[in-house]
Design an enzyme around this catalytic site. Structure first.
Site, short mmCIF file in Angstrom:
data_model
loop_
_atom_site.label_atom_id
_atom_site.label_comp_id
_atom_site.label_asym_id
_atom_site.label_seq_id
_atom_site.Cartn_x
_atom_site.Cartn_y
_atom_site.Cartn_z
CG ASP A 106 26.32 -5.32 89.03
OD1 ASP A 106 25.87 -5.65 87.92
OD2 ASP A 106 26.31 -4.44 89.35
N1 URA Z 1 21.77 -2.80 90.84
C1 URA Z 1 23.20 -2.63 90.62
O1 URA Z 1 23.70 -1.68 90.30
N2 URA Z 1 23.88 -3.98 90.63
C2 URA Z 1 23.45 -5.03 90.99
O2 URA Z 1 23.99 -6.01 90.91
C3 URA Z 1 22.01 -5.18 91.42
C4 URA Z 1 21.41 -3.87 91.32
#
Ligand code: URA
Length: 239
Positions: A106
């Site tokens: 993310d």
């Molecule tokens: N889990 C998440 O919630 N976000 C990420 O970027 C990676 C794993």
């Protein structure tokens, strides 16, 4: 062993792009085999004896590249953002080859992101059946109880189903927050954040510290390095 493979697979194995991209080029009539346009991605071809061209140029396998990036927060895992926000490619200042991220982080997540043109390895690592462990450090918006951590360990119900058992360690608590380490073997969209939400908390900080045996170690945020051959072999290992 069959030397033949489907045309889309040959193109993606050569490191030109993903299978989806290869299928698109084939559909656009840009790929020829022995001088004839082939429009079916499923055509069986023997690359050892048949001559493949893309846009009239002979298919030459690109050398494989495996790059480990320590992504900072605020960079998108995408090739191009319509709103012009920074992407992980902005950090790969010296890399001229086309490499693609293996799974996404993310925008608000920092930590390890593997990038490669080895589509076979990428498929292996992102396939949930490969059970490749990924470890994250989490700062939760509230103090979590031992029962909460047990729920994460056993699996929590998310809208796309129960999560697999996870390895969870409490790192430390302060007055308001719990810091924990969690290792999961799936890579569903926003999985860790959603697992924490299932406990009624919000993830304030998320850092991926390990992918398989690759560790963040002393890497500096925003930098990247090539993997050693031995590290690539470890990633290739099937469970
Ligand atoms: N889990 C998440 O919630 N976000 C990420 O970027 C990676 C794993």
């Amino acid at each position: 062993m069959q030397p033949t493979k489907t045309l889309d697979r040959i193109l993606s194995k050569a490191g030109l792009g993903s299978r989806t991209e290869a299928r698109r080029w084939i559909g656009q009539g840009r790929v020829e085999v022995d001088g004839k346009k082939v429009l079916s991605p499923e055509a069986w071809i023997d690359p050892a004896v048949q001559k493949i061209t893309v846009d009239g140029k002979p298919l030459i396998a690109a050398p494989k590249r495996y790059v480990l990036l320590y992504k900072p927060k605020g960079y998108l895992t995408t090739a191009k953002d319509p709103e012009g926000r920074p992407t992980v490619y902005d950090l790969l200042t010296e890399i001229k080859q086309k490499i693609t991220y293996v799974g996404r982080l993310d925008a608000d997540t920092s930590g390890l992101l593997l990038m490669t043109n080895d589509n076979d390895l990428s498929e292996h690592l992102t396939n949930p059946e490969s059970h490749v462990p990924k470890t994250y450090l989490v700062k939760s918006s509230k103090l979590l109880t031992d029962a909460d951590l047990d729920r994460l360990r056993k699996g929590v119900e998310l809208e796309d189903g129960m999560t697999r058992p996870a390895i969870v360690t409490r790192v430390r608590d302060n007055e308001k927050y719990t810091h924990l380490e969690i290792t999961i073997t799936e890579g569903r969209n926003r999985q860790v954040r959603r697992m924490i939400e299932a406990l009624g908390a919000v993830t304030l900080k998320l850092v991926r510290t390990k992918i398989g045996q690759l560790e963040i170690g002393g890497m500096q945020i925003g930098t990247y390095r090539d993997l050693a051959e031995r590290e690539v072999q470890l990633l290739r290992r099937k469970k």
